[in-house]
Structures are given as structure tokens and as C-alpha cells.
Motif scaffolding. Structure first.
Motif, PDB file in Angstrom:
ATOM      1  N   UNK A  85       0.838  -1.199   0.000  1.00  0.00           N
ATOM      2  CA  UNK A  85       0.000   0.000   0.000  1.00  0.00           C
ATOM      3  C   UNK A  85       0.871   1.246   0.000  1.00  0.00           C
ATOM      4  N   UNK A  86       0.371   2.286  -0.634  1.00  0.00           N
ATOM      5  CA  UNK A  86       1.072   3.558  -0.629  1.00  0.00           C
ATOM      6  C   UNK A  86       0.971   4.182   0.757  1.00  0.00           C
ATOM      7  N   UNK A  87       1.820   5.167   1.003  1.00  0.00           N
ATOM      8  CA  UNK A  87       1.755   5.865   2.273  1.00  0.00           C
ATOM      9  C   UNK A  87       0.346   6.432   2.474  1.00  0.00           C
ATOM     10  N   UNK A  88      -0.282   6.172   3.611  1.00  0.00           N
ATOM     11  CA  UNK A  88      -1.649   6.647   3.802  1.00  0.00           C
ATOM     12  C   UNK A  88      -1.709   8.168   3.863  1.00  0.00           C
ATOM     13  N   UNK A  89      -2.765   8.699   3.278  1.00  0.00           N
ATOM     14  CA  UNK A  89      -3.004  10.134   3.335  1.00  0.00           C
ATOM     15  C   UNK A  89      -4.246  10.357   4.183  1.00  0.00           C
ATOM     16  N   UNK A  90      -4.137  11.182   5.203  1.00  0.00           N
ATOM     17  CA  UNK A  90      -5.282  11.437   6.063  1.00  0.00           C
ATOM     18  C   UNK A  90      -6.345  12.189   5.270  1.00  0.00           C
ATOM     19  N   UNK A  91      -7.520  11.586   5.221  1.00  0.00           N
ATOM     20  CA  UNK A  91      -8.585  12.135   4.423  1.00  0.00           C
ATOM     21  C   UNK A  91      -9.590  12.871   5.297  1.00  0.00           C
TER      22      UNK A  91
ATOM     23  N   UNK B 285     -11.101   3.373   6.499  1.00  0.00           N
ATOM     24  CA  UNK B 285     -10.288   4.581   6.386  1.00  0.00           C
ATOM     25  C   UNK B 285      -9.224   4.582   7.478  1.00  0.00           C
ATOM     26  N   UNK B 286      -8.016   5.064   7.183  1.00  0.00           N
ATOM     27  CA  UNK B 286      -6.971   5.152   8.206  1.00  0.00           C
ATOM     28  C   UNK B 286      -7.422   6.018   9.373  1.00  0.00           C
ATOM     29  N   UNK B 287      -7.015   5.645  10.574  1.00  0.00           N
ATOM     30  CA  UNK B 287      -7.382   6.416  11.767  1.00  0.00           C
ATOM     31  C   UNK B 287      -6.231   7.291  12.254  1.00  0.00           C
ATOM     32  N   UNK B 288      -5.060   7.178  11.626  1.00  0.00           N
ATOM     33  CA  UNK B 288      -3.904   7.968  12.015  1.00  0.00           C
ATOM     34  C   UNK B 288      -2.868   7.929  10.916  1.00  0.00           C
ATOM     35  N   UNK B 289      -1.802   8.721  11.035  1.00  0.00           N
ATOM     36  CA  UNK B 289      -0.809   8.824   9.962  1.00  0.00           C
ATOM     37  C   UNK B 289      -0.061   7.529   9.671  1.00  0.00           C
ATOM     38  N   UNK B 290       0.002   6.613  10.644  1.00  0.00           N
ATOM     39  CA  UNK B 290       0.711   5.352  10.426  1.00  0.00           C
ATOM     40  C   UNK B 290      -0.241   4.186  10.141  1.00  0.00           C
ATOM     41  N   UNK B 291      -1.524   4.464  10.108  1.00  0.00           N
ATOM     42  CA  UNK B 291      -2.529   3.426   9.925  1.00  0.00           C
ATOM     43  C   UNK B 291      -2.830   3.241   8.444  1.00  0.00           C
ATOM     44  N   UNK B 292      -2.686   2.007   7.922  1.00  0.00           N
ATOM     45  CA  UNK B 292      -3.016   1.712   6.526  1.00  0.00           C
ATOM     46  C   UNK B 292      -4.502   1.420   6.361  1.00  0.00           C
ATOM     47  N   UNK B 293      -5.237   1.364   7.443  1.00  0.00           N
ATOM     48  CA  UNK B 293      -6.656   1.049   7.379  1.00  0.00           C
ATOM     49  C   UNK B 293      -6.905  -0.410   7.721  1.00  0.00           C
ATOM     50  N   UNK B 294      -7.737  -0.630   8.731  1.00  0.00           N
ATOM     51  CA  UNK B 294      -8.050  -2.000   9.140  1.00  0.00           C
ATOM     52  C   UNK B 294      -8.849  -2.705   8.054  1.00  0.00           C
ATOM     53  N   UNK B 295      -8.680  -4.013   7.961  1.00  0.00           N
ATOM     54  CA  UNK B 295      -9.392  -4.801   6.963  1.00  0.00           C
ATOM     55  C   UNK B 295     -10.256  -5.859   7.631  1.00  0.00           C
ATOM     56  N   UNK B 296     -11.479  -5.975   7.135  1.00  0.00           N
ATOM     57  CA  UNK B 296     -12.404  -6.977   7.671  1.00  0.00           C
ATOM     58  C   UNK B 296     -13.133  -7.635   6.513  1.00  0.00           C
ATOM     59  N   UNK B 297     -13.823  -8.734   6.822  1.00  0.00           N
ATOM     60  CA  UNK B 297     -14.585  -9.436   5.802  1.00  0.00           C
ATOM     61  C   UNK B 297     -16.078  -9.342   6.067  1.00  0.00           C
TER      62      UNK B 297
END
Length: 407
Positions: free
Chosen positions: A12-18, A106-118
Motif C-alpha cells: 500500500x502507498x503511504x496513507x493520506x489522512x482524508x 479509512x486510516x485512523x492515524x498517519x501510520x494506519x493503513x486502514x483495518x481490513x475486515x470481511x
């Protein structure tokens, strides 16, 4: 075009805080958003109602489509917020039509890639059932369950639970006057959109009580997503202290992951039983608010060959449930890589079902759905651990570097 898990696992690319999304928020959450951009308190109730209708009834993804709201306020909302849903990073389709979506939050912080669930959609002739997750991973370590082999990362927020349904409706073309996205599966028989929700995905719902309760409030609101509480089932492995509150505050159907009739065996299969044994669990079931023949408890019982499938255990199950309005869902064990269990033979399952049925209990054998894509009961396990391994390594390296500089 469906994505494979391998494609989803690319770095994944570096997360951008949206900008934060308003999708999935409660009415109170929408009110807070309006307050943030300076909407006067006396006006906010009306604006919340407008947003609610556009977001949940019509499923709009662009503030500019909200034609009952003035252009100025639409511009303010668009500048500060989005209407984004979780990203579908992979979609797998079973030979039986079951669909499993891997969703990245969605990422929750600058180091978070975003949690994944099914999240899993199960189409049937008379209904469409959506199996949603309440946690990233699970803390219960049930030995027959694939999800239980994944560590608990965190609870899902109310918004992250609600938006699982919104993703499904969008993928199925189930919002009025909205075209389905490219590659979506749109049912054409008139009866296979999402009509029921089961909290039987990843996680223990009653260990995320507030998030699940508030999500059900949004999902069941008749001015929006409008799924009745009788069409929502919350399944628990037996968090006894929260069962009464579930009935009182959520009013949904209840399912119990039972799977054994003796404490020694259930201690092994469902380790939570060591804390809340069968006797205490069944007492809580007898006191479940609203319990009646019209609102029966579903007891889930996975059929494990040579473990819990004898005639004697079927008779003991009937004895234990005496006096509880119930049905018993017999679940053929769904194998997953590395498991030590096998599914009971079909003749054994039928014999077990016959004993339970003759005692006066409905005992349907759940048809395995989505086994070939690991979407069946007990098979869900997100790719979070694999997909996030690089991100966790980078985080550990960053922390190490920070500590070195600090010293």
C-alpha cells in the motif's frame, strides 16, 4: 472486475489522512458534524433529517446531489467531509453465489493503513442475508473457528459496522434511483437484496456492545436503511452479563454459539465457557427480554465428527433447552487450512437432527454456503495480518528510530 486477494495484498502507498466521512454516523454524529461547520443549533435538527434521508435512504455519495440542501451548506459540507464508504479491496464469488468482500476502512492515524475486515452476502430465493463483522480479528480463540486464530486488533466503530451494509447495498444496486457500480452484482429475481443481517462475522459483538447497539439504531431506523430489528440477529459465544442488555437496548433476535452440552468439552471448543459456563448461559437465555415462541433464540451447534455429534449429546441438548423457546441450527463444520477437526458424516447429522426434531424443536441443517472462498460459518479471517505485516514492520522500525534519537 473482481479483485483477487493477491492483488489486494500489493504494497500500500503511504496513507493520506482524508476528510472524515459522514457515512455510517448516528443522528448525534451528524449533528456534531453540522456544529463543526457552524450550523446554528435551531437549524441542525432539520439539516440532520435531510442528511439522513440522502445518505441512508438514497445512498448518495456526493453532497452536490442533495438538492433539498442549499448550495452554500453543500459546499461547506464538501469542504470539511466526504461520504466515502470502506474500500472494496477484494471480492470473491462462490460457485453458489455467495459473495465475500474484503473491506479496508479509512486510516485512523498517519501510520494506519486502514483495518481490513470481511463481510459476506448470501443470496437465497426468499431473502438476502448479510453477515457483518463487529471487530477486526477476535479475542475468543474458539478452536473450531478460523477467525479465532487471528488476534484481536480492535473494535469496529459504529460507522464501520453500518457502512458494511451500505457497501453491500451499493454493490447490489439496492439504493433507489442509483445505478450500480461497474462490475456490481444486481439481483434480478426481485427477492435477493439484503433483507436480513446477522452479526456472525469477525469478532464477538457483545465485546463491542456500544458500537453494535448504535449501529443497529442506524440500520433499523425506518427513515433510512430501514431493516426491522426482527430481521437482525446478534450472535454471541456467551457473554452472559450483556445478554439481558442486548434484548433490552437492541431488541434484536438472539443466537447463541453453543456447540457442546458439557462444560468440559465447551471449555475446549469455546474457551469463554470457563468464565460463563453452560448453566449460567442458559439462565441468561431464559431471561432474555421479549423471549417468546414468536421470538425464539437460535442455538448454533457445529457438527464435529466424533467430538459432539453422538445420540447421547443430541438428547442432552434437548434436556438442556427444555422450556426455552428455541430452534437449533445444526452447522456442518466448514474446514479451513490447519484445522484438526472434521465435519460429521451426513448420516450422523441427519440422525442428530431427527432426535432434536422429535423432541419438538426445529432443527434445520444449515446448508454450507461459500465454502470454496472461505466465506462459510467459522471460516472468516481477514487478510489483515498478511496485508499489514509490512506496515507493522515499518511502524516498529520507525518507533525504534524515534527511541534512538530520543536517547
Amino acid at each position: 472486475m473482481n479483485l483477487s486477494v493477491a492483488e489486494a495484498a500489493s504494497p500500500a502507498a503511504e496513507p493520506v489522512m482524508r476528510r472524515p466521512s459522514l457515512a455510517g454516523r448516528t443522528r448525534a454524529g451528524l449533528d456534531e458534524a453540522l456544529a463543526e461547520i457552524g450550523v446554528p443549533e435551531k437549524e441542525r435538527r432539520m439539516r440532520v433529517g435531510q442528511l439522513w434521508n440522502w445518505i441512508y435512504h438514497y445512498g448518495v455519495r456526493d453532497f452536490q446531489e442533495m438538492t433539498t440542501i442549499g448550495k452554500g451548506l453543500r459546499a461547506q459540507l464538501a469542504e470539511r467531509f466526504t461520504l466515502d464508504l470502506p474500500e472494496v479491496t477484494a471480492e470473491q464469488v462462490s460457485t453458489d453465489g455467495t459473495r465475500k468482500w474484503l473491506l479496508r476502512m479509512a486510516p485512523t492515524g498517519p501510520r494506519d493503513r486502514g483495518a481490513e475486515i470481511e463481510c459476506v452476502y448470501i443470496p437465497e430465493v426468499d431473502r438476502g442475508t448479510l453477515c457483518v463483522s463487529s471487530q477486526v480479528g477476535c479475542t475468543l480463540t474458539c478452536t473450531f473457528c478460523h477467525t479465532g486464530t487471528q488476534r484481536l486488533v480492535r473494535n469496529l466503530t459504529t460507522e464501520e459496522i453500518v457502512t458494511q451494509l451500505m457497501v453491500a447495498r451499493e454493490r447490489l444496486g439496492d439504493f433507489p434511483n442509483r445505478a450500480a457500480p461497474d462490475g456490481a452484482f444486481v439481483p434480478n429475481d426481485g427477492g435477493r437484496f439484503v433483507s436480513n443481517i446477522v452479526f456472525m462475522g469477525m469478532g464477538e459483538p457483545l465485546y463491542n456492545f456500544d458500537g453494535v447497539r448504535d449501529a443497529i439504531g442506524v440500520i433499523s431506523d425506518n427513515e433510512g436503511l430501514s431493516l426491522g430489528r426482527r430481521r437482525i440477529t446478534v450472535s454471541t459465544s456467551g457473554v452472559v452479563p450483556q445478554i439481558e442488555a442486548l434484548g433490552a437496548q437492541m431488541g434484536t433476535m438472539l443466537a447463541i454459539s453453543l456447540h457442546a452440552v458439557r462444560d468440559d468439552l465447551r471449555n475446549e471448543l469455546v474457551p469463554l465457557n470457563k468464565k460463563y459456563p453452560i448453566k449460567d448461559l442458559l439462565e441468561a437465555c431464559r431471561n432474555y427480554p421479549g423471549l417468546s415462541n414468536a421470538k425464539r433464540i437460535t442455538f448454533e451447534y457445529v457438527m464435529l465428527k466424533g467430538v459432539n455429534d453422538s445420540d447421547a449429546e443430541a438428547r442432552e441438548l434437548v434436556r438442556l433447552l427444555k422450556g426455552i423457546p428455541a430452534k437449533i441450527n445444526l452447522i456442518p463444520f466448514n474446514p479451513w487450512p490447519g484445522t484438526r477437526y472434521e465435519c460429521s458424516d451426513w448420516e450422523r447429522i441427519e440422525r442428530f437432527s431427527e432426535i432434536v426434531f422429535k423432541a419438538g424443536y426445529a432443527s434445520p441443517v444449515r446448508t454450507p454456503r461459500g465454502r470454496d472462498i472461505l466465506a462459510a460459518c467459522g471460516q472468516l479471517k481477514s487478510e489483515t495480518e498478511k496485508l499489514s505485516a509490512r506496515a507493522r514492520l515499518m511502524l516498529e522500525q520507525d518507533e525504534a528510530e524515534t527511541a534512538t534519537v530520543a536517547h
